[in-house]
Design an enzyme around this catalytic site. Structure first.
Site, mmCIF file in Angstrom:
data_model
loop_
_atom_site.group_PDB
_atom_site.id
_atom_site.type_symbol
_atom_site.label_atom_id
_atom_site.label_comp_id
_atom_site.label_asym_id
_atom_site.label_seq_id
_atom_site.Cartn_x
_atom_site.Cartn_y
_atom_site.Cartn_z
ATOM 1 C CB SER A 144 -0.850 0.083 1.264
ATOM 2 O OG SER A 144 -1.429 -1.127 1.584
ATOM 3 C CD GLU A 187 -2.466 3.502 -6.389
ATOM 4 O OE1 GLU A 187 -2.374 2.972 -5.256
ATOM 5 O OE2 GLU A 187 -2.675 4.712 -6.544
ATOM 6 C CG HIS A 219 -2.399 -0.726 -3.879
ATOM 7 N ND1 HIS A 219 -2.547 0.613 -3.626
ATOM 8 C CD2 HIS A 219 -2.809 -1.356 -2.749
ATOM 9 C CE1 HIS A 219 -3.013 0.784 -2.403
ATOM 10 N NE2 HIS A 219 -3.198 -0.399 -1.858
ATOM 11 C CG ASN A 261 -2.951 4.170 1.059
ATOM 12 O OD1 ASN A 261 -4.064 4.319 1.552
ATOM 13 N ND2 ASN A 261 -2.467 2.982 0.762
#
Ligand SMILES: NC(=O)c1ccc[n+]([C@@H]2O[C@H](COP(=O)([O-])OP(=O)(O)OC[C@H]3O[C@@H](n4cnc5c(N)ncnc54)[C@H](O)[C@@H]3O)[C@@H](O)[C@H]2O)c1
Length: 284
Positions: A121, A154, A142, A192
């Site tokens: 992440s 991702e 991801h 994130n």
């Protein structure tokens, strides 16, 4: 060179994400080898997969029978069982040293043209791959939680990742019924990097008495059309996971990523959100 004929997918880690990735790959017709370090962790992974498949089948959201999907997944604790995989996705805990060891093992056991993907992440793809002989075939893939439900993946491109490896990562995610976007290997990637400060600001607003927890979430849900406000989402992700991601971003990007004090206090108290029954809200 990365091989583009993919029949057998290896998944390293049978936790929340690994079991989800194994399930989705098997649902889309791939043979899967799911590896964890202890037999009980592999069993826990299968329990999660079976529960999820049953729920999807009961809502008519599963192509095929749960048993047929389950049978395409082989569980193992033996690293060498990944030796005939055409692609491997790593989903072990979010720790750079552990991931680097896993990739060193994978390089030793997998053929030279096998794409090696990480579900990290927040960690750097480039750092995960830096000691390898072939870092060019390492890419970020991801997936989002829960993997069977969330549509987005991702794709993260490391310093040495080739265009061919990146293209295969997009293609495989597409074959798994997902929609991708691409991010450069910078801390937090797209998701994130933007999500964690938003969650921390929601926590600070609550701690500073701007509104009740319900009104903070309602304000963001009704006011900006997101499905979950920051406090509810933090509980769902896990407050320890949010804190860990925020600390990594803080270290890399400076003070604008400083974790909220109340997030640290809740984690110290062992109130980690939904998974422990208490976070910003209480759960049964
Ligand atoms: N949970 C999320 O919401 C989420 C979302 C996106 C990405 N991620 C990322 O996915 C990865 C996995 O997260 P998770 O939530 O599934 O963690 P988890 O703790 O549920 O599962 C990790 C699993 O990896 C296993 N493991 C540890 N070392 C291993 C090794 N050497 N070989 C094989 N298995 C090993 C552990 O036994 C455990 O079962 C992390 O990098 C995390 O940042 C998590």
């Amino acid at each position: 060179m990365v091989r583009d004929r993919i029949d057998r997918i290896g998944v390293v880690g049978a936790g929340t994400m690994g079991s989800g990735i194994a399930q989705v790959a098997a649902t889309h017709g791939y043979d899967v080898v799911m590896r964890d370090v202890e037999p009980e962790f592999v069993e826990d992974g299968f329990d999660a997969i079976e529960g999820s498949l049953e729920r999807l089948a009961s809502r008519d959201d599963l192509d095929g029978q749960p048993e047929a999907v389950r049978e395409r997944i082989e569980g193992t604790t033996v690293l060498d069982d990944l030796d005939d995989c055409d692609l491997v996705v790593e989903a072990v805990l979010e720790d750079l040293d552990v991931k680097r060891d896993v990739f060193a093992d994978l390089e030793a056991v997998c053929a030279d043209d096998v794409l090696l993907a990480t579900n990290t992440s927040t960690l750097s793809i480039t750092s995960i791959a830096s000691d390898l002989e072939r870092p060019e075939r390492v890419v970020g893939l991801h997936f989002m939680n829960p993997v069977a439900i969330m549509e987005g993946v991702e794709v993260v491109v490391g310093e040495k990742t080739t265009d061919e490896a990146t293209a295969l990562a997009h293609r495989i995610a597409d074959d798994l019924g997902k929609t991708t976007w691409e991010a450069d290997d910078k801390p937090g990637f797209v998701t994130n990097r933007i999500l964690m400060p938003w969650i921390n600001e929601g926590i600070r607003a609550y701690d500073e008495g701007v509104a009740t927890r319900e009104d903070i979430d309602a304000g963001m849900e009704l006011g900006t059309n997101v499905p979950m406000g920051p406090l509810r989402l933090a509980d769902h992700i896990g407050l320890d996971v949010c804190l860990h991601a925020s600390e990594t971003l803080h270290e890399e990007l400076g003070d604008r990523y400083k974790p909220a004090y109340l997030l640290k206090r809740k984690v110290a108290a062992g109130d980690l959100g939904k998974k422990t029954g208490r976070g910003f809200y209480d759960y049964e």
